[in-house]
Design an enzyme around this catalytic site. Structure first.
Site, mmCIF file in Angstrom:
data_model
loop_
_atom_site.group_PDB
_atom_site.id
_atom_site.type_symbol
_atom_site.label_atom_id
_atom_site.label_comp_id
_atom_site.label_asym_id
_atom_site.label_seq_id
_atom_site.Cartn_x
_atom_site.Cartn_y
_atom_site.Cartn_z
ATOM 1 C CE LYS A 15 50.836 101.183 67.670
ATOM 2 N NZ LYS A 15 49.683 100.800 66.896
ATOM 3 C CE LYS A 72 51.150 89.952 75.359
ATOM 4 N NZ LYS A 72 50.139 91.002 75.272
ATOM 5 C CE LYS A 99 50.011 90.971 66.810
ATOM 6 N NZ LYS A 99 48.572 90.958 66.888
HETATM 7 P P1 AMP Z 1 47.503 91.954 70.866
HETATM 8 O O1 AMP Z 1 47.477 90.981 69.742
HETATM 9 O O2 AMP Z 1 48.766 91.922 71.665
HETATM 10 O O3 AMP Z 1 47.054 93.337 70.482
HETATM 11 O O4 AMP Z 1 46.381 91.448 71.912
HETATM 12 C C1 AMP Z 1 45.033 91.343 71.596
HETATM 13 C C2 AMP Z 1 44.315 90.728 72.785
HETATM 14 O O5 AMP Z 1 44.811 89.406 73.063
HETATM 15 C C3 AMP Z 1 44.490 91.515 74.094
HETATM 16 O O6 AMP Z 1 43.246 91.629 74.745
HETATM 17 C C4 AMP Z 1 45.452 90.696 74.926
HETATM 18 O O7 AMP Z 1 45.130 90.764 76.286
HETATM 19 C C5 AMP Z 1 45.264 89.278 74.409
HETATM 20 N N1 AMP Z 1 46.564 88.576 74.421
HETATM 21 C C6 AMP Z 1 47.589 88.760 73.565
HETATM 22 N N2 AMP Z 1 48.625 87.943 73.865
HETATM 23 C C7 AMP Z 1 48.252 87.231 74.974
HETATM 24 C C8 AMP Z 1 48.883 86.230 75.781
HETATM 25 N N3 AMP Z 1 50.122 85.796 75.522
HETATM 26 N N4 AMP Z 1 48.199 85.727 76.825
HETATM 27 C C9 AMP Z 1 46.938 86.150 77.096
HETATM 28 N N5 AMP Z 1 46.286 87.083 76.370
HETATM 29 C C10 AMP Z 1 46.928 87.628 75.325
#
Ligand code: AMP
Ligand code: TRP
Length: 329
Positions: free
Chosen positions: A111, A194, A197
């Site tokens: 970061k 993946k 957002k």
């Molecule tokens: P993040 O919003 O990237 O911090 O992710 C928060 C949680 O959502 C984490 O536990 C990730 O494993 C899950 N997550 C985020 N994006 C995905 C995705 N495309 N597929 C599966 N799990 C996801």
């Protein structure tokens, strides 16, 4: 029942990937664990953020977690800053954390790698000590987190052991619980990335609060291939395989069954069916979300949650203060 604690840091809108990969696990955990879930608002301000935006994110995250099935009768849901002990224990643990440990945190390095020390917030640096406090206050056995948070949970383990060794047995040493691999929903516009957002274009990412027509369009224009067969083959048909995973995990129809249903049919038909399933799920979530956001449910849930969490946290902090000798009586 074993206890589980996790914090949610709502840095943006929740996506279908978050829902399938993470949110739904919490909903399952609440049946098998004594689950404490808090909105990590103290962690959100480690980087600059607009107050109005932050407030909206926090409120939406709580409403969406409730809309997706987190049940305040089964688990304890609260706002981190409502339980003052988090900041208190956070400070005490910061004093027991070594600069070397914090310097090794990969998330901190990622970061800040383009920034000058002069302008990096100190909160971002000591954040893992606060996270350790979040966990250790509640005697958590397990901490469900994504892989990126594993190193932080390991620091919490080290601090628990350090404290126990220095002042006698006080903290439960927690274990990270990393969700089994499998659910990794990919971007609709680039099925090798993946769904996230942080994508530049919004076309590949479905948000839980997307307008249903917009969500449908995103599915209908998902990138596929020219093999003209609905088959689960991640290597050669990553787009179709991703749509199959989305459909199967939302409808609990097996991937094989979906494939045989669409044998000989075109991608248009298949995508329309996926879009139906996605929209049906979003519609359910959104309708509950709107009920919740327009009621006083959030206020009640957070008040009850904070009261319950505080009881536990207060006892733990007192014990810590006593052992460290910072109390007088
Ligand atoms: P993040 O919003 O990237 O911090 O992710 C928060 C949680 O959502 C984490 O536990 C990730 O494993 C899950 N997550 C985020 N994006 C995905 C995705 N495309 N597929 C599966 N799990 C996801
Ligand atoms: N750091 C976590 C994240 O960025 C959020 C978090 C804060 C957390 N405190 C926690 C997670 C305690 C688990 C336990 O996602």
């Amino acid at each position: 029942m074993k206890r589980m604690v996790s914090g949610i840091k709502p840095t943006g809108e929740l996506t279908l990937g978050n829902y399938i990969g993470a949110l739904r696990n919490f909903v399952k955990y609440q049946d098998d664990f004594d689950l404490y879930v808090f909105i990590a608002n103290l962690h959100c301000v480690t980087v600059p953020i607009e107050p109005a935006e932050l407030r909206k994110n926090l409120k939406d995250a709580i409403a969406l977690y409730l809309a997706c099935g987190l049940d305040p009768e089964k688990c304890t849901i609260f706002l981190q800053s409502d339980v003052l002990e988090h900041a208190q224990l956070g400070w005490l643990l910061t004093c027991m954390t070594y600069m070397g440990e914090l310097n090794r945190m990969t998330q901190f390095k990622e970061k800040t790698h383009n920034q000058q020390d002069e302008s990096i917030g100190a909160g971002l640096f000591v954040y893992p000590s606060l996270m350790a406090a979040d966990i250790l206050l509640y005697d958590a056995d397990y901490v469900p987190v994504g892989n990126d948070q594993k190193q932080h949970v390991e620091l919490a383990r080290d601090l628990a052991q350090r404290f126990n060794n220095r002042y006698s047995e006080t903290f439960v040493v927690p274990e990270p619980k990393i969700a089994e691999v499998g659910a990794r929903i990919m971007s609709l516009s680039d099925p090798n990335k993946k769904m996230s957002k942080s994508e530049e274009s919004n076309k590949g990412c479905i948000y839980l609060l997307d307008d249903l027509n917009v969500a449908r369009k995103k599915v209908m224009s998902a990138v596929t291939d020219n093999l003209a067969q609905v088959k689960y083959d991640k290597e050669n048909q990553p787009g179709i395989s991703n749509l199959l995973e989305i459909m199967s995990s939302l409808s609990s129809e097996s991937i094989e069954s979906i494939c045989s249903r669409f044998e000989g049919k075109g991608y248009g038909d298949f995508k329309a069916a996926v879009a139906d399933v996605v929209c049906e799920e979003l519609a359910k979530i959104q309708s509950k979300y709107h009920d919740i956001i327009n009621s006083d449910m959030i206020e009640t849930v957070l008040k009850d949650g904070a009261e319950k969490a505080h009881k536990q946290a207060f006892k733990k902090l007192k014990k810590v203060q006593k052992k460290m000798g910072i109390d007088i009586m």
